[in-house]
Design an enzyme around this catalytic site. Structure first.
Site, PDB file in Angstrom:
ATOM      1  N   HIS A  84       0.954  -1.244  -0.561  1.00 26.47           N
ATOM      2  CA  HIS A  84       0.448   0.026   0.163  1.00 26.47           C
ATOM      3  C   HIS A  84       0.914   0.901  -0.213  1.00 26.47           C
ATOM      4  O   HIS A  84       0.611   1.952  -0.305  1.00 26.47           O
ATOM      5  CB  HIS A  84      -0.433   0.146   1.406  1.00 26.47           C
ATOM      6  N   PHE A 132      -0.510  -8.282   4.970  1.00 29.79           N
ATOM      7  CA  PHE A 132      -0.085  -7.841   5.011  1.00 29.79           C
ATOM      8  C   PHE A 132       0.611  -6.280   3.851  1.00 29.79           C
ATOM      9  O   PHE A 132       1.087  -5.913   3.927  1.00 29.79           O
ATOM     10  CB  PHE A 132       1.159  -8.841   4.210  1.00 29.79           C
ATOM     11  N   CYS A 133      -0.893  -5.585   4.077  1.00 27.27           N
ATOM     12  CA  CYS A 133      -0.694  -4.310   3.517  1.00 27.27           C
ATOM     13  C   CYS A 133      -0.237  -4.103   2.436  1.00 27.27           C
ATOM     14  O   CYS A 133       0.129  -3.438   1.492  1.00 27.27           O
ATOM     15  CB  CYS A 133       0.412  -3.809   4.443  1.00 27.27           C
ATOM     16  N   ALA A 134      -1.385  -5.194   2.138  1.00 26.71           N
ATOM     17  CA  ALA A 134      -1.015  -5.624  -0.100  1.00 26.71           C
ATOM     18  C   ALA A 134      -2.740  -6.050  -0.111  1.00 26.71           C
ATOM     19  O   ALA A 134      -1.823  -7.911  -1.024  1.00 26.71           O
ATOM     20  CB  ALA A 134      -0.101  -6.210  -0.111  1.00 26.71           C
TER      21      ALA A 134
END
Length: 473
Positions: free
Chosen positions: A138, A384-386
């Site tokens: 992100h 995982f901020c993805a």
């Protein structure tokens, strides 16, 4: 200090000495013990390097030696201020050498990779078009709010990545500014991306490229000239350096023309009142333009210390040892049929020490909680901020349960999340061996304790009945 040239991002074996003979680099916390819910204590196995790597002992010692001499930089006449100014600016030079920066490139100290990419986003020329793959963290995916953004689908091979970018760039307005943002190594799969080829494609179509090296720089040499990228961004806390600092390094022109990232002292060269009562400001055109306020001197120094430590240890030896750890983990997971490792580019893709997986019959938060509570192993679970990448890899619909760090499913229920194990220069063999053994035992025998969901997280149930049940079992 001379930078180690990045001649390749390949993960093919070399003729280096046996990696098993290389010792891990000393890091803080290597002797910390943690309690187990089943009783007793164990040395903590920190296997969440992709989130934050432990600080190198060398970095901590350097910072401790400097701390009594700390002073505010750039504007102080006193001895400690002058000493701190020299240290801060020498840290900038060290980072530039570590990254192989070109003459005229700027090194700007920021708070993190996220901060670095937001800074660059704020410096984009008017009407700039940005191209970014949906596979990005992100930090790389989201900062481009004032630009025209083209999001590219996840490729399944290196060639497909390059061809996808080339097609998108060929369709753009050839006369406007354009920027490509790409990761060097995925924070989900650990797979290396074809950075040189993507940079060549970008430049062939008149675009610039910024490399998110947050997961690459701690594991591989990164060289601006060799990779032919325009900017590099990375975080200190993933490079074995604490204190909330990061770097944006690369071409100066867009940064010099942009309004300062923060307006304030340090960014301004001259401020004067006008006759009409307003204020005229002349901004610096150096890196100071985007470093307003009192800078994080210790953070910058810790990054420079980590750069020196990694260079001196030698990336060839570090890479070889990490390949050994990767092989151990991947072989261990492959031996458990219920485990599925997530991958974009396939089993043979070169990668760093970041591996994500799911386990049949397990909620990922439950599995990660059991690794921690019963084995003293710290991993990460979630998206995982993805989010777009993990959802793509898991084949999930956009509205399925699962968000970064807060799974909604109860223990035993499926959720759209994964488990990530990550390691690096400070990881002992015993930690990855314990992890492999723990995965096998949890899948074969199940958890030895009862767990419940609390505030969106799976945690050991410490109620009296639950404890009695678990101990009886």
């Amino acid at each position: 200090m001379s930078a180690t040239p990045a001649t390749t991002l390949s993960a093919e074996p070399t003729d280096s000495a046996d990696p098993c003979c290389a010792a891990p680099l000393p890091v803080l916390g290597r002797d910390v013990t943690v309690p187990l819910v089943t009783g007793g204590e164990v040395t903590y196995a920190a296997l969440d390097y992709a989130a934050s790597a432990p600080a190198l002992q060398r970095v901590w010692d350097d910072v401790a030696a400097y701390a009594p001499y700390y002073g505010s930089v750039h504007r102080g006449a006193g001895y400690l201020s002058q000493l701190s100014t020299d240290l801060f600016e020498n840290a900038r030079k060290t980072v530039a050498e570590f990254l192989g920066c070109r003459e005229g490139d700027q090194v700007v100290f920021t708070r993190s990779t996220t901060d670095s990419l937001n800074l660059l986003a704020a410096a984009l020329p008017a009407d700039c078009q940005v191209f970014v793959f949906e596979t990005e963290h992100h930090a790389s995916l989201l900062p481009w709010r004032d630009a025209r953004v083209t999001y590219l689908d996840a490729p399944r091979t290196h060639d497909e990545a390059v061809h996808t970018l080339e097609r998108a760039l060929a369709d753009r307005d050839p006369y406007g500014p354009a920027l490509v943002c790409v990761t060097g190594a995925s924070n989900v799969t650990g797979e290396l991306w074809p950075v040189r080829e993507l940079a060549a494609a970008a430049h062939a179509h008149g675009a610039r490229i910024v490399l998110d090296a947050a997961q690459l720089a701690p594991h591989h040499p990164v060289d601006v000239r060799d990779l032919d990228v325009d900017w590099i961004a990375f975080s200190g806390h993933k490079l074995y350096a604490p204190f909330g600092s990061g770097v944006l390094a690369g071409r100066a022109d867009w940064l010099q023309k942009a309004e300062p990232y923060l307006a304030g002292g340090g960014a301004s060269r001259k401020v004067a009142r006008r006759a009409d009562g307003g204020v005229d400001v002349e901004w610096h055109d150096t890196a100071a333009r985007h470093e307003a306020g009192s800078p994080n001197v210790i953070g910058a120094y810790s990054i420079a210390s980590a750069c020196k430590a990694l260079d001196e240890a030698g990336f060839d030896a570090l890479v070889e040892r990490e390949r050994h750890l990767i092989a151990t983990v991947r072989a261990g997971l492959a031996a458990v049929p219920q485990v599925r490792v997530l991958s974009l580019f396939g089993d043979d893709a070169p990668r760093v020490g970041v591996i994500s997986f799911v386990v049949d019959g397990w909620n990922s938060s439950h599995f990660a909680a059991a690794l921690s509570a019963e084995y003293g192993i710290g991993v990460r679970d979630g998206l995982f901020c993805a989010h777009p990448l993990v959802r793509t890899l898991l084949g999930g619909a956009p509205d399925e349960p699962g968000e970064c760090g807060a799974p909604e499913a109860a223990p035993g229920e499926r959720s759209l999340n994964a488990i990530r194990v990550s390691f690096g220069a400070g990881t002992p063999d015993e930690h990855v061996e314990r992890f492999v053994r723990a995965v096998r035992e949890l899948v074969t025998d199940g958890a030895r304790w009862n767990y419940r969901t609390e505030d969106g997280r799976c945690v050991p149930d410490t109620g009296t009945e639950a404890v009695a049940e678990a101990t009886a079992a």
